[in-house]
Design an enzyme around this catalytic site. Structure first.
Site, PDB file in Angstrom:
ATOM      1  N   LEU B 125      39.850  11.064  51.733  1.00  0.00           N
ATOM      2  CA  LEU B 125      38.731  11.686  51.789  1.00  0.00           C
ATOM      3  C   LEU B 125      37.399  10.564  52.010  1.00  0.00           C
ATOM      4  O   LEU B 125      36.713  11.127  52.947  1.00  0.00           O
ATOM      5  CB  LEU B 125      38.416  12.454  50.425  1.00  0.00           C
ATOM      6  N   GLU B 127      34.892   8.042  53.197  1.00  0.00           N
ATOM      7  CA  GLU B 127      34.534   7.432  54.323  1.00  0.00           C
ATOM      8  C   GLU B 127      33.405   6.229  54.441  1.00  0.00           C
ATOM      9  O   GLU B 127      33.035   6.175  53.246  1.00  0.00           O
ATOM     10  CB  GLU B 127      33.938   8.495  55.509  1.00  0.00           C
ATOM     11  N   GLU B 363      38.489   7.835  42.314  1.00  0.00           N
ATOM     12  CA  GLU B 363      38.807   9.300  42.172  1.00  0.00           C
ATOM     13  C   GLU B 363      37.259   9.873  41.307  1.00  0.00           C
ATOM     14  O   GLU B 363      37.826  10.586  40.361  1.00  0.00           O
ATOM     15  CB  GLU B 363      40.149   9.486  41.409  1.00  0.00           C
TER      16      GLU B 363
END
Lengths: 260, 379
Positions: B125, B127, B363
């Site tokens: 996910l 970037e 996370e």
């Protein structure tokens, strides 16, 4: 091939501590484990199952909580677990125990019976061989390696100073050493199956045929005359020194004791 | 109300501990020092069913609940946080979204080998310009006949290079903002997909954390996970679950550090008595244990909710926030109680302190957890 593995639930003696005041064993909170020699016997049975297909039945005699040991065996891959438990069995010595186990085994199909050499809480090494005698089976004790040859087994029977290679016909009984193998862990799915999909069968006195003279405390010829606790060793002295200094201290101490 | 573990959980915990003691702990220091992905350990984890704990049996998993899964990550992380995150990222971020959002074909093709541990999973996910602001995705996926063509870069991807299957978020329609994000299943061997730079990190050094590069990477249309434009929701839902895994990792690190410290303060003597005789030590240990136990309750509660189809987004955020901050605090105290020795690599607590830090970051940072929790309170 039908294999019966006899196991015993024992206190993990590596976790037993001595009460510093009374010098007796502190058994509270000590975890229970499958006796190590028995666990290696179970591993040997599970390997045979993988290699040639076998049904592995695990059998134990003990109090109701010994069920956990059977569940662990099921979680490692055993197919069937039987718990022999009854007030009438309590207080059994090796004779009464082996008579009771043999009576249960007569109710089960088998080609091979495996028992651990001895239990770490009793160290008698008698129950396995006695079962073989009750059932009139050939027995090979102190087995450290096992191979199959058709319907025969090639066994490595250990002695203090060597070993024998023995070829034996089945059905037979062997007793196994923990040095035989490194038992597998239970697997996650094995544990879940052991509770969700497998049953531990509970057998009592009414499920077996046995002469009541061979049962429990009354049927046990062993009479304990006296029991005592060995004196505990004093704690050692701890040195926090470098290796050179440590070597010096060791040599000094050994000289003090006239060992060198 | 019943706080007792079930018989299943007790036996699982026993097995996790035996496995960790013999198969994980002896290698933890080496994994950290050499920054080496523990390939052999992962094989053993697969063999014993660690890689598919909460996945149903029909898809190759063990069929356990999320408490069984969280306990596994906790126990592994007590000895080695690297091993803990490998299992957590694989399970929560790759296998679970395929279970929850995948088609039957996708489950058969990808979930079954993942759950059996034959294949390793990862999730992409983040970037370079889309960290906490995950909606600012720049990776694109353009439909071309029966394929999507992926272009872009992902960073900080756990299990990168060792994983066989990746869940990748990409923009299918930039004009739609977060509603233009879609999720894809990408196989490691796909042409146009390469693994880039491996990060040198403060902690969890054995975990492979790398860049993923997509250059005209064509993936079949059948590998779209969920519906077009639903990727952001899938990512957020996936991270809700992932937080239970990371909270369990943090919990394990903290417990591991406390266990080490209790052993040390009993042995180490200063001023003629063991450190454990000093009230400062006793009070520190009491605080550490209390916070660890509170973390455990939050982690197990969040896991319980997820397994029982109850809301768990806020619970998982609270568990991760609290367990991560506890891990950082407890490991810092553990080093302090070890004194100078604690600062050396001779003792594992310095590694645990380095490992703990990431649990406050990945996370979802602690700040993101607070955003999630307060959003639930104020909605």
């Amino acid at each position: 091939m039908n294999i019966i593995v006899c196991i015993k639930q024992v206190p993990d003696t590596t976790e037993v501590r001595l009460d510093p005041v009374t010098g007796t064993l502190i058994r509270d909170g000590v975890p229970s484990i499958i006796n190590p020699d028995d666990k290696s016997g179970l591993e040997a049975a599970l390997k045979l199952k993988e290699e040639m297909g076998a049904k592995v039945t695990v059998l134990t005699m003990g109090p109701p909580q010994a069920e956990v040991a059977l569940r662990e065996a099921l979680a490692m891959g055993a197919d069937r677990g039987i718990l022999l438990t009854d007030r009438a069995f309590a207080g059994a010595d090796t004779w009464a125990t082996s008579c009771t186990l043999a009576a249960a085994i007569r109710k089960i199909d088998y080609d091979l019976i495996i028992a651990g050499r001895q239990a770490i809480d009793g160290d008698t090494a008698q129950v396995g061989p006695q079962i073989a005698e009750h059932l009139g089976l050939p027995q090979v004790s102190y087995v450290e390696d096992l191979k199959t040859e058709g319907d025969k087994l090639i066994l490595k029977r250990m002695f203090e100073d060597g070993y024998h290679l023995v070829r034996v016909n089945t059905p037979c009984l062997i007793t196994t050493l923990k040095e035989m193998n490194e038992p597998r862990y239970m697997s996650v799915m094995g544990i879940l199956d052991a509770y969700r999909e497998k049953e531990v069968e509970v057998w009592g006195l009414k499920d077996i045929e046995i002469d009541s003279g061979n049962l429990g405390l009354q049927g046990s010829p062993t009479k304990v005359k006296k029991s005592f606790t060995k004196g505990a060793k004093t704690a050692g002295k701890l040195y926090e020194v470098d290796s050179k200094e440590a070597a010096k201290i060791i040599v000094e101490k050994l000289k003090e004791k006239y060992i060198i | 109300m019943n706080f007792n573990l079930s018989k299943e959980h007790v036996m699982l915990q026993k097995m996790y501990r035996e496995f960790t003691e013999k198969e994980v702990k002896p290698y933890a220091e080496e994994v950290d020092e050499r920054e080496e992905f523990p390939v052999e350990t992962v094989k053993k984890l697969s063999r014993y069913g660690f890689m598919g704990i909460p996945i149903p049996k029909e898809y190759g998993g063990a069929g356990g609940d999320n408490i069984a899964y969280a306990m596994a990550v906790e126990e592994l992380s007590k000895a080695c946080a690297t091993t803990g995150v490998i299992v957590s990222a694989h399970t929560s971020l790759c296998a679970v979204p395929i279970l929850e959002f995948g088609t039957e074909e996708q489950k058969q093709k990808y979930l079954v080998p993942l759950a059996k541990g034959e294949k390793l999973g990862a999730f992409g996910l983040t970037e370079p310009n889309a960290g906490t602001d995950a909606s600012a995705q720049q990776t694109t996926a353009i439909l071309d006949g029966d394929n999507y063509i992926l272009n872009g870069t992902k960073i900080f991807i756990t299990n990168a290079g060792y994983a066989d299957i990746y869940i990748i978020m990409a923009m299918t329609d930039k004009s739609q903002g977060t509603r233009g994000i879609s999720a894809f299943i990408v196989e490691a061997e796909t042409e146009g997909f390469t693994v880039g730079k491996k990060e040198a990190k403060l902690g969890i050094k054995g975990s492979a954390t790398c860049e993923l590069i997509f250059e005209n990477c064509r993936i079949p249309k059948a590998n779209l996970l969920g519906k077009v434009g639903k990727g952001f929701g899938i990512a957020m839902k996936t991270l809700d679950g992932g937080r239970i895994g990371i909270a369990a990792q943090a919990l394990g690190i903290a417990q591991g550090a406390l266990d080490e410290t209790i052993g040390y303060v009993r042995e180490r003597r200063q001023f003629g008595k063991p450190l454990s005789y000093f009230q400062n030590t006793q009070f520190q240990l009491a605080d550490m244990h209390t916070k660890i136990e509170a973390s455990r309750m939050l982690v197990y509660k969040a896991a319980f909710n997820k397994s029982n189809n109850m809301p768990y987004s806020m619970e998982a955020a609270m568990a991760k926030l609290y367990a991560a901050e506890t891990a950082m605090e407890v490991t810092t105290k553990a080093v302090q109680l070890h004194g100078g020795y604690g600062y050396t690599r001779e003792y594992p607590v310095e590694r645990m302190m380095r490992d703990a830090k990431i649990t406050e970051i990945y996370e979802g940072t602690s700040e993101v957890q607070k955003m999630v929790i307060s959003a639930h309170l104020l909605k």
